[in-house]
Design a protein around this motif. Sequence first.
Motif, PDB file in Angstrom:
ATOM      1  N   ALA A  33       0.967  -1.134   0.085  1.00 58.43           N
ATOM      2  CA  ALA A  33      -0.143   0.505  -0.286  1.00 58.43           C
ATOM      3  C   ALA A  33       0.703   1.904  -0.096  1.00 58.43           C
ATOM      4  N   PHE A  34       1.962   1.548   1.110  1.00 57.65           N
ATOM      5  CA  PHE A  34       2.530   2.331   0.871  1.00 57.65           C
ATOM      6  C   PHE A  34       3.780   2.522  -0.598  1.00 57.65           C
ATOM      7  N   LYS A  35       4.189   1.452  -1.199  1.00 59.10           N
ATOM      8  CA  LYS A  35       4.184   1.533  -2.560  1.00 59.10           C
ATOM      9  C   LYS A  35       3.319   1.759  -3.841  1.00 59.10           C
ATOM     10  N   ARG A  36       2.408   1.870  -3.529  1.00 64.58           N
ATOM     11  CA  ARG A  36       1.351   2.417  -4.428  1.00 64.58           C
ATOM     12  C   ARG A  36       1.718   3.811  -4.273  1.00 64.58           C
ATOM     13  N   ILE A  37       1.393   4.452  -2.769  1.00 65.19           N
ATOM     14  CA  ILE A  37       1.052   5.685  -2.370  1.00 65.19           C
ATOM     15  C   ILE A  37       2.273   6.210  -3.170  1.00 65.19           C
ATOM     16  N   THR A  38       3.504   5.978  -2.975  1.00 62.52           N
ATOM     17  CA  THR A  38       4.661   6.489  -3.642  1.00 62.52           C
ATOM     18  C   THR A  38       4.968   6.299  -4.724  1.00 62.52           C
ATOM     19  N   ALA A  39       4.361   5.398  -5.932  1.00 67.09           N
ATOM     20  CA  ALA A  39       4.621   4.951  -6.966  1.00 67.09           C
ATOM     21  C   ALA A  39       5.365   6.183  -7.805  1.00 67.09           C
ATOM     22  N   ASP A  40       5.019   7.210  -7.955  1.00 58.57           N
ATOM     23  CA  ASP A  40       5.216   8.425  -8.923  1.00 58.57           C
ATOM     24  C   ASP A  40       6.485   9.437  -7.981  1.00 58.57           C
ATOM     25  N   LEU A  41       7.044   8.857  -6.910  1.00 56.71           N
ATOM     26  CA  LEU A  41       7.955   9.748  -6.675  1.00 56.71           C
ATOM     27  C   LEU A  41       9.238   9.133  -7.116  1.00 56.71           C
ATOM     28  N   SER A  42      10.172  10.253  -7.096  1.00 57.08           N
ATOM     29  CA  SER A  42      11.767   9.848  -7.773  1.00 57.08           C
ATOM     30  C   SER A  42      12.226   8.701  -6.763  1.00 57.08           C
ATOM     31  N   GLU A  43      13.372   7.872  -7.088  1.00 54.37           N
ATOM     32  CA  GLU A  43      14.340   7.123  -6.243  1.00 54.37           C
ATOM     33  C   GLU A  43      15.180   7.768  -5.130  1.00 54.37           C
ATOM     34  N   ASP A  44      15.763   9.416  -4.963  1.00 51.31           N
ATOM     35  CA  ASP A  44      15.776  10.053  -4.377  1.00 51.31           C
ATOM     36  C   ASP A  44      15.346   9.850  -3.320  1.00 51.31           C
ATOM     37  N   ASP A  45      13.602  10.080  -3.186  1.00 51.22           N
ATOM     38  CA  ASP A  45      12.463  10.277  -2.092  1.00 51.22           C
ATOM     39  C   ASP A  45      12.010   9.252  -1.663  1.00 51.22           C
ATOM     40  N   LYS A  46      11.821   7.961  -2.828  1.00 52.28           N
ATOM     41  CA  LYS A  46      12.152   6.752  -2.011  1.00 52.28           C
ATOM     42  C   LYS A  46      12.831   6.273  -1.190  1.00 52.28           C
ATOM     43  N   ARG A  47      14.066   6.507  -1.183  1.00 54.76           N
ATOM     44  CA  ARG A  47      15.681   6.061  -0.151  1.00 54.76           C
ATOM     45  C   ARG A  47      15.611   6.904   0.860  1.00 54.76           C
ATOM     46  N   TRP A  48      15.134   8.291   0.787  1.00 54.89           N
ATOM     47  CA  TRP A  48      14.492   9.111   2.389  1.00 54.89           C
ATOM     48  C   TRP A  48      13.264   8.908   2.938  1.00 54.89           C
ATOM     49  N   LEU A  49      11.977   8.429   2.152  1.00 50.90           N
ATOM     50  CA  LEU A  49      10.627   7.800   2.675  1.00 50.90           C
ATOM     51  C   LEU A  49      10.975   6.357   3.725  1.00 50.90           C
ATOM     52  N   TYR A  50      11.607   5.454   3.119  1.00 50.33           N
ATOM     53  CA  TYR A  50      11.892   4.350   2.735  1.00 50.33           C
ATOM     54  C   TYR A  50      13.211   3.738   4.213  1.00 50.33           C
ATOM     55  N   ARG A  51      13.660   4.394   3.353  1.00 50.10           N
ATOM     56  CA  ARG A  51      15.685   3.781   4.527  1.00 50.10           C
ATOM     57  C   ARG A  51      16.197   5.339   5.342  1.00 50.10           C
ATOM     58  N   ASP A  52      16.577   6.664   4.433  1.00 51.08           N
ATOM     59  CA  ASP A  52      17.824   7.016   4.585  1.00 51.08           C
ATOM     60  C   ASP A  52      16.765   7.901   6.616  1.00 51.08           C
ATOM     61  N   THR A  53      15.298   8.967   6.853  1.00 50.28           N
ATOM     62  CA  THR A  53      14.866   9.366   7.287  1.00 50.28           C
ATOM     63  C   THR A  53      15.172   8.042   8.595  1.00 50.28           C
ATOM     64  N   ALA A  54      14.557   7.509   9.119  1.00 50.22           N
ATOM     65  CA  ALA A  54      15.270   5.963  10.196  1.00 50.22           C
ATOM     66  C   ALA A  54      16.255   6.562  10.280  1.00 50.22           C
ATOM     67  N   ALA A  55      17.257   6.166   8.886  1.00 53.62           N
ATOM     68  CA  ALA A  55      18.093   5.283   9.882  1.00 53.62           C
ATOM     69  C   ALA A  55      19.281   6.921  10.738  1.00 53.62           C
ATOM     70  N   ARG A  56      19.119   8.170  10.261  1.00 56.95           N
ATOM     71  CA  ARG A  56      19.779   9.525  10.083  1.00 56.95           C
ATOM     72  C   ARG A  56      18.458   9.524  11.265  1.00 56.95           C
ATOM     73  N   PHE A  57      17.690   9.111  11.599  1.00 55.35           N
ATOM     74  CA  PHE A  57      16.534  10.379  12.893  1.00 55.35           C
ATOM     75  C   PHE A  57      17.227   8.788  14.016  1.00 55.35           C
ATOM     76  N   TYR A  58      17.740   7.553  13.913  1.00 55.29           N
ATOM     77  CA  TYR A  58      17.631   6.811  15.316  1.00 55.29           C
ATOM     78  C   TYR A  58      19.431   6.537  14.912  1.00 55.29           C
TER      79      TYR A  58
END
Length: 346
Positions: A319-344
């Motif tokens: 469901a999440f991936k359908r919602i972000t299907a039109d976003l750039s690969e860079d945006d997806k990296r932040w949303l799915y991995r990098d923001t969490a890695a940085r915050f925690y």
Amino acid sequence: MNPQNPSFAPPVIPRAEVRPAWLAQHTEAALEPDLAIIDPHHHLSDHGWGGYLADDLLADLGSGHRIESTVFIQVGFAYRDGGPESLRPVGETERVARIAREAAQAGHATRLCAGIVGFADLSLGAAVEEVLTAQIEAGAGRFRGIRCHAAAHAEFQYGVMQAPPLHLYMAPAFRDGFARLAQFGLSFDSWAYHTQLQELADLARAFPQTPVAIDHVGAPVGVGPYAGRRDAVFAEWRADMRRIAELPNVCVKLGGLGMSVIGFPFHLRDAPPTSAELAQAWAPYIRECIEIFCPRRCMFESNFPVDKGTCSYAVLWNAFKRITADLSEDDKRWLYRDTAARFYRL
């Protein structure tokens, strides 16, 4: 309790319970299976949700999505049976750290509980420093922050656990304890309803050196007095989220919309929802958060096993991936991995 009527007991909103046979009626293959994910919000429990421990989590993580690591979030699990009351929550961190070590020794591909967020009663003020020290020691390099449950409303109660005091985030004693987080290098997770976002904004503004995560997109409530008022609630929620997004120390977790308190009735159906159905219902909230916070301050979360009352792990991330299907690969990296890695700090 209603102060005008002390005998008033607010109605209880039952949570969506996990039903494996019901979930098994619908399965999906993982979309974008190579997209790297950090799941920054899950729980463990001996008994809640039918029990949800390492084997249960690993079974969900093996659903086809590429989960690199996870972050455990406090849930009142495995507290110590004795000793000072203030230090009993350290038992949760001790148990989770042990689970993480055992998973690592077993060679699992996913780093289970790479980060741990525990509980400390910040209303202890300066005395909470002893608890924070003990939590960090128990985490053995994994402890990252504190979550304090503040989700409370005078007109309903969600689930069977006792609700915290109203206006907890505004209490001077709580803020005295909150002030200690920065000196320990700890972040703060907020679990509160959309009706409390202004109080959370006031708290985050008062302590700009403390990173704050808004759990569950700010929990736009859809039950009790808000049932049937989704458009009005959305407008109120959006206005408050836009104001809090002005604070650079605040991030938001994209998830938690499968909880019954949000008001989507998928868990009441005869068959579980598809990821396309969930994406259609959840997209307005998630896309609004991404727009106002930007991908570098948003992170998708599973909130499992709580949201497992609505859908399976594979369906949730689809469901999440359908919602972000039109976003750039860079945006997806932040949303799915990098923001969490940085915050925690993973």
